[in-house]
Design an enzyme around this catalytic site. Structure first.
Site, PDB file in Angstrom:
ATOM      1  CB  ALA A 129      -0.808   0.058   1.297  1.00 30.03           C
ATOM      2  CD1 TRP A 148      -0.636   2.953   6.184  1.00 32.06           C
ATOM      3  CD2 TRP A 148      -0.668   5.024   6.017  1.00 32.06           C
ATOM      4  NE1 TRP A 148      -0.470   3.272   7.673  1.00 32.06           N
ATOM      5  CE2 TRP A 148      -0.557   4.719   7.502  1.00 32.06           C
ATOM      6  CE3 TRP A 148      -0.452   6.193   5.603  1.00 32.06           C
ATOM      7  CZ2 TRP A 148      -0.616   5.863   8.459  1.00 32.06           C
ATOM      8  CZ3 TRP A 148      -0.610   7.394   6.554  1.00 32.06           C
ATOM      9  CH2 TRP A 148      -0.705   7.098   8.125  1.00 32.06           C
ATOM     10  CE1 TYR A 149       0.683  -0.875   5.092  1.00 27.59           C
ATOM     11  CE2 TYR A 149       1.229  -2.603   3.329  1.00 27.59           C
ATOM     12  CZ  TYR A 149       0.450  -2.072   4.254  1.00 27.59           C
ATOM     13  OH  TYR A 149      -0.612  -3.045   4.465  1.00 27.59           O
ATOM     14  N   GLY A 150       5.192   3.467   4.601  1.00 23.38           N
ATOM     15  CA  GLY A 150       6.334   4.077   4.460  1.00 23.38           C
ATOM     16  C   GLY A 150       6.181   5.240   3.523  1.00 23.38           C
ATOM     17  CB  SER A 206       5.791  -0.472   1.214  1.00 17.86           C
ATOM     18  OG  SER A 206       5.595  -1.713   0.915  1.00 17.86           O
TER      19      SER A 206
END
Length: 136
Positions: free
Chosen positions: A88, A90-92, A96
């Protein structure tokens, strides 16, 4: 004739044994793929490994990560039979997915299925969600 979706057929035959359609001879570790458990994903026609790869750690959400380590762990998971990857933006805050792109370079596209999520991008609460479609 349309191209086959990665993982779209349930299993392929290799002699008398059944392997997931994501199996790529010369890339996968055959013995590990034989030991991995796979299941049909509803009525989609996809066969997925019971163990998936969650890519949030590639975004450094738990601690700093090195590119080489991220690439190695993705390759190992895939070669051992994991065929579904979850990521996603959102991850980092996008790290990501960038890291996953580096790790998947040169990996046969047939070997994996990728899923992601949209809408959550920033850490600041007032900017966290964006459903307009423009960031995609």
């Amino acid at each position: 004739h349309s191209p086959r979706r990665p993982g779209a057929s349930t299993m392929t035959s290799r002699g008398a044994e059944k392997l997931p359609s994501t199996y790529v001879e010369g890339f996968h570790d055959l013995e590990s793929v034989r030991r991995m458990e796979y299941r049909s994903l509803g009525s989609t026609g996809y066969t997925v490994s019971c163990l998936g790869f969650g890519a949030s750690a590639l975004g450094g959400v738990f601690h700093d990560v090195k590119d080489e380590e991220c690439i190695e762990v993705v390759h190992t998971a895939l070669k051992k039979g994991v065929n579904v990857i979850d990521s996603a933006p959102w991850y980092g805050q996008g790290k990501s997915e960038l890291m996953l792109g580096k790790a998947l370079k040169g990996v046969p596209r047939q070997a994996y299925m990728l899923n992601t999520k949209v809408g959550r991008y920033e850490q600041a609460v007032e900017e966290m969600f964006d459903f307009r479609g423009t960031p995609i």
